[in-house]
Design an enzyme around this catalytic site. Structure first.
Site, PDB file in Angstrom:
ATOM      1  N   GLY A  26       4.692  -2.148   1.641  1.00 27.81           N
ATOM      2  CA  GLY A  26       3.963  -0.950   0.968  1.00 27.81           C
ATOM      3  C   GLY A  26       4.282  -0.750  -0.557  1.00 27.81           C
ATOM      4  O   GLY A  26       3.579  -0.272  -1.070  1.00 27.81           O
TER       5      GLY A  26
ATOM      6  N   GLU B 161       9.420  -4.520   4.939  1.00 27.81           N
ATOM      7  CA  GLU B 161       8.283  -5.563   5.341  1.00 27.81           C
ATOM      8  C   GLU B 161       7.421  -5.656   3.765  1.00 27.81           C
ATOM      9  O   GLU B 161       6.237  -5.747   4.171  1.00 27.81           O
ATOM     10  CB  GLU B 161       7.361  -5.320   6.399  1.00 27.81           C
ATOM     11  CG  GLU B 161       8.188  -5.396   7.702  1.00 27.81           C
ATOM     12  CD  GLU B 161       7.318  -4.745   8.974  1.00 27.81           C
ATOM     13  OE1 GLU B 161       7.436  -5.348  10.009  1.00 27.81           O
ATOM     14  OE2 GLU B 161       6.456  -4.245   8.644  1.00 27.81           O
ATOM     15  N   PRO B 162       8.277  -6.138   2.899  1.00 24.15           N
ATOM     16  CA  PRO B 162       7.392  -6.324   1.780  1.00 24.15           C
ATOM     17  C   PRO B 162       6.537  -7.757   1.583  1.00 24.15           C
ATOM     18  O   PRO B 162       6.905  -8.714   2.208  1.00 24.15           O
ATOM     19  CB  PRO B 162       8.303  -6.457   0.593  1.00 24.15           C
ATOM     20  CG  PRO B 162       9.524  -7.136   1.203  1.00 24.15           C
ATOM     21  CD  PRO B 162       9.519  -6.515   2.653  1.00 24.15           C
ATOM     22  N   GLY B 163       5.107  -7.469   1.397  1.00 23.52           N
ATOM     23  CA  GLY B 163       4.307  -8.562   1.031  1.00 23.52           C
ATOM     24  C   GLY B 163       3.855  -8.567  -0.233  1.00 23.52           C
ATOM     25  O   GLY B 163       4.450  -9.563  -1.024  1.00 23.52           O
TER      26      GLY B 163
ATOM     27  N   ARG C 290     -11.231  -8.729  -2.701  1.00 22.05           N
ATOM     28  CA  ARG C 290     -10.452  -7.401  -2.886  1.00 22.05           C
ATOM     29  C   ARG C 290     -11.387  -6.551  -3.743  1.00 22.05           C
ATOM     30  O   ARG C 290     -11.372  -4.895  -3.514  1.00 22.05           O
ATOM     31  CB  ARG C 290      -8.885  -7.425  -3.441  1.00 22.05           C
ATOM     32  CG  ARG C 290      -8.283  -8.317  -2.458  1.00 22.05           C
ATOM     33  CD  ARG C 290      -6.661  -8.235  -2.834  1.00 22.05           C
ATOM     34  NE  ARG C 290      -6.106  -6.790  -2.575  1.00 22.05           N
ATOM     35  CZ  ARG C 290      -5.848  -6.081  -3.844  1.00 22.05           C
ATOM     36  NH1 ARG C 290      -5.981  -6.554  -5.095  1.00 22.05           N
ATOM     37  NH2 ARG C 290      -5.442  -4.857  -3.687  1.00 22.05           N
TER      38      ARG C 290
ATOM     39  N   TYR D 147     -12.275  -3.215  -1.699  1.00 22.90           N
ATOM     40  CA  TYR D 147     -11.537  -1.903  -2.101  1.00 22.90           C
ATOM     41  C   TYR D 147     -11.634  -1.588  -3.630  1.00 22.90           C
ATOM     42  O   TYR D 147     -11.160  -0.505  -4.397  1.00 22.90           O
ATOM     43  CB  TYR D 147     -10.182  -2.025  -1.932  1.00 22.90           C
ATOM     44  CG  TYR D 147      -9.644  -2.743  -0.970  1.00 22.90           C
ATOM     45  CD1 TYR D 147      -9.571  -2.338   0.542  1.00 22.90           C
ATOM     46  CD2 TYR D 147      -8.734  -4.147  -1.161  1.00 22.90           C
ATOM     47  CE1 TYR D 147      -8.991  -3.304   1.432  1.00 22.90           C
ATOM     48  CE2 TYR D 147      -8.033  -4.734   0.057  1.00 22.90           C
ATOM     49  CZ  TYR D 147      -8.185  -4.321   1.119  1.00 22.90           C
ATOM     50  OH  TYR D 147      -7.759  -4.877   2.540  1.00 22.90           O
TER      51      TYR D 147
ATOM     52  N   CYS E 186     -24.238 -15.357  -3.362  1.00 20.25           N
ATOM     53  CA  CYS E 186     -25.607 -14.809  -3.480  1.00 20.25           C
ATOM     54  C   CYS E 186     -25.529 -13.619  -2.647  1.00 20.25           C
ATOM     55  O   CYS E 186     -25.968 -13.335  -1.440  1.00 20.25           O
ATOM     56  CB  CYS E 186     -26.679 -15.801  -2.695  1.00 20.25           C
ATOM     57  SG  CYS E 186     -27.058 -17.143  -3.431  1.00 20.25           S
ATOM     58  N   GLU E 187     -24.996 -12.653  -3.482  1.00 20.10           N
ATOM     59  CA  GLU E 187     -24.578 -11.495  -2.992  1.00 20.10           C
ATOM     60  C   GLU E 187     -24.247 -10.381  -4.129  1.00 20.10           C
ATOM     61  O   GLU E 187     -23.469 -10.694  -5.010  1.00 20.10           O
ATOM     62  CB  GLU E 187     -23.029 -11.711  -2.050  1.00 20.10           C
ATOM     63  CG  GLU E 187     -22.722 -10.582  -1.219  1.00 20.10           C
ATOM     64  CD  GLU E 187     -23.244 -10.569   0.026  1.00 20.10           C
ATOM     65  OE1 GLU E 187     -23.754  -9.387   0.395  1.00 20.10           O
ATOM     66  OE2 GLU E 187     -23.397 -11.488   0.801  1.00 20.10           O
TER      67      GLU E 187
ATOM     68  N   TYR F 194      -2.780 -11.410  -0.785  1.00 22.34           N
ATOM     69  CA  TYR F 194      -4.279 -11.318  -0.348  1.00 22.34           C
ATOM     70  C   TYR F 194      -5.465 -11.763  -0.951  1.00 22.34           C
ATOM     71  O   TYR F 194      -6.524 -11.147  -1.266  1.00 22.34           O
ATOM     72  CB  TYR F 194      -4.249  -9.441  -0.399  1.00 22.34           C
ATOM     73  CG  TYR F 194      -3.248  -8.805   0.394  1.00 22.34           C
ATOM     74  CD1 TYR F 194      -2.910  -8.980   1.865  1.00 22.34           C
ATOM     75  CD2 TYR F 194      -2.210  -8.061  -0.337  1.00 22.34           C
ATOM     76  CE1 TYR F 194      -1.919  -8.629   2.286  1.00 22.34           C
ATOM     77  CE2 TYR F 194      -1.294  -7.388   0.556  1.00 22.34           C
ATOM     78  CZ  TYR F 194      -0.916  -7.459   2.056  1.00 22.34           C
ATOM     79  OH  TYR F 194      -0.155  -7.203   2.485  1.00 22.34           O
TER      80      TYR F 194
HETATM   81  C1  LIG Z   1       0.183  -5.344   5.531  1.00 21.20           C
HETATM   82  C2  LIG Z   1       1.674  -4.864   6.000  1.00 21.20           C
HETATM   83  C3  LIG Z   1       2.989  -4.819   5.491  1.00 21.20           C
HETATM   84  C4  LIG Z   1       2.842  -5.400   3.821  1.00 21.20           C
HETATM   85  O1  LIG Z   1       2.357  -4.724   3.026  1.00 21.20           O
HETATM   86  P1  LIG Z   1       2.494  -4.932   1.351  1.00 21.20           P
HETATM   87  O2  LIG Z   1       1.833  -3.841   0.868  1.00 21.20           O
HETATM   88  O3  LIG Z   1       1.745  -6.132   1.206  1.00 21.20           O
HETATM   89  O4  LIG Z   1       4.105  -4.811   1.197  1.00 21.20           O
HETATM   90  C5  LIG Z   1       4.092  -4.739   6.175  1.00 21.20           C
HETATM   91  N1  LIG Z   1       4.093  -4.448   7.468  1.00 21.20           N
HETATM   92  C6  LIG Z   1       2.875  -4.189   8.030  1.00 21.20           C
HETATM   93  C7  LIG Z   1       2.874  -3.752   9.643  1.00 21.20           C
HETATM   94  C8  LIG Z   1       1.583  -4.481   7.533  1.00 21.20           C
HETATM   95  O5  LIG Z   1       0.562  -4.354   8.156  1.00 21.20           O
END
Ligand SMILES: *Cc1c(COP(=O)(O)O)cnc(C)c1O
Length: 431
Positions: free
Chosen positions: A248, A290-292, A330, A334, A361-362, A390
């Site tokens: 997050g 858990e960085p994404g 996105r 959002y 077409c939206e 994402y």
């Molecule tokens: C989406 C998610 C993440 C990654 O969140 P980011 O904002 O991309 O860092 C990590 N853990 C869980 C359980 C998630 O659902």
């Protein structure tokens, strides 16, 4: 520029990771996702070294692979010694095909089917992140059939509202994810887990939301989690090993977003967690994050070609591009902010206000409204920045539009990690 891998070169073109984006658009066609491999690795190393230094022990980051999922990414994560989390058997399959060591994988999701559970065990999943009591029973039953003890951690909702967008806020009591501490459901689930013969409860997980810039929400969540761990130790005499604080951390999409020092943030959170553990008389657990987004977002950019421009007197100006919500939903989902640049006019003044419209077409198929860019004409290249997370992962074939390729850029070469879809790909499952 919003990230140090973006420049304007001597031809007045936008440069990304040392590559001329206009040249890349010519070479690979548009739309195309381009990705800075060195930046991905740099981000992994920032998390790896900060977590090892400040949390110590076996603490490590897990790449949240829902943010970007294809084989090459899992190879990079393997090479960088990252862990991963997966949220579906499809992500799990992709990681296995890339040779990722599955003992470093955590399996998320609020509905794991019997098939998913068996498939994950077949492939040697390290941990399940267990969401609810039904799932716990199913995991125990499958592990029992195999005569194994399956490691799990339990997802809890600490009741934190990180003030981000409602659709990406997940840590509140009323959430489809996890068990709430506040309502006593967490304790119930913990008791059940400890009573199961074929389950080893290794720890707890929380994930409070996404695109969070401050440390406070993470510390607030960590405090509640540590107090919960301490409570479980007192009540049940059981001390867990792992505390997963989720992902997050925020990313800069536009100039007005703050710059973020990930290492400094991890240090602050670590100092806080250590103090809380001491206060609550528990041993510091292995910390996972858990960085994404913060690993891959600013490692990516999307290139499009302008097809037409239209000025509606008294209303708006539109520039239509050859992609849109199928490759980046996105804004439609959002209203996400993005920085947009006319890549072949990157040295020209950004004085033309327009709305970047996708080709579907939206009416809601927009990438950004009211951005100021150098006035585009048909044939110009539009770059949308910070699309590494994402975007490809959320892409679809709506309107039977082929998905763009993913082009990787490293110090020596540019190469295709995911090829462009063809029309034949679109019908390959049709009978
Ligand atoms: C989406 C998610 C993440 C990654 O969140 P980011 O904002 O991309 O860092 C990590 N853990 C869980 C359980 C998630 O659902």
């Amino acid at each position: 520029m919003i990230c140090d891998n973006i420049k304007i070169n001597e031809n007045g073109n936008l440069e990304f990771a040392g590559y001329d984006t206009v040249e890349l658009a010519k070479k690979y066609g548009t739309p195309a996702y381009i990705m800075d491999e060195n930046k991905i690795r740099e981000k992994c190393r920032i998390y790896k070294s900060a977590m090892a230094e400040f949390f110590g022990g076996e603490s490590m980051p897990l790449f949240a692979s829902k943010s970007l999922c294809f084989k090459r990414i899992y190879e990079i994560m393997r090479e960088e010694n990252m862990g991963i989390d997966v949220v579906s058997p499809g992500e799990l399959f992709t990681a296995v095909k890339a040779g990722f060591p599955m003992e470093r994988a955590y399996f998320h999701g609020n509905n794991k089917t019997d098939f998913d559970i068996a498939f994950a065990m077949d492939n040697g999943i390290g941990h399940f992140v267990c969401d609810n009591a039904d799932e716990l029973e199913a995991i125990n039953a499958e592990a029992g059939k195999r005569g194994i003890k399956q490691k799990i951690i339990i997802r809890l909702t600490p009741g934190i509202d990180p003030h981000t967008h409602a659709k990406i806020s997940t840590g509140k009591v009323d959430s489809k994810f996890g068990a709430a501490i506040e309502t006593g459901q967490a304790k119930e689930l913990t008791e059940i887990a400890l009573s199961k013969e074929n389950i080893t409860l290794d720890g707890f997980h929380c994930h409070i939301g996404s695109q969070i810039f401050e440390c406070e929400p993470f510390c607030d969540a960590a405090k509640i989690m540590v107090e919960y761990i301490s409570q479980i130790k007192k009540d049940m005499g059981y001390e867990i090993k792992i505390l997963n604080l989720g992902g997050g951390m925020g990313v800069r999409y536009v100039e007005s977003d703050p710059e973020i020092d990930y290492s400094a943030n991890i240090k602050r959170i670590a100092e806080f967690v250590k103090a809380e553990c001491e206060k609550n008389d528990i041993t510091m657990p292995t910390i996972l994050m858990e960085p994404g987004r913060s690993i891959v977002a600013d490692s990516g950019m999307t290139l499009y070609t302008v097809g037409g421009c239209k000025e509606i007197k008294g209303f708006k100006n539109y520039a239509s591009i050859d992609g849109g919500m199928p490759d980046n939903p996105r804004y439609a989902l959002y209203q996400s902010d993005y920085t947009v640049i006319t890549a072949n006019k990157a040295d020209k003044p950004c004085d033309y206000e327009c709305t970047i419209a996708g080709r579907c077409c939206e009416s809601g198929d927009l990438i950004q409204e009211g951005v100021k860019i150098a006035k585009p004409v048909r044939g110009d290249i539009i770059a949308v920045l910070t699309t590494g997370a994402y975007n490809y992962a959320m892409s679809s074939n709506y309107n039977a539009i082929c998905k763009p390729p993913v082009i990787m850029l490293d110090s020596e070469k540019d190469y295709v990690a995911v090829r462009r879809e063809t029309f034949e790909d679109l019908i390959k499952c049709h009978k």
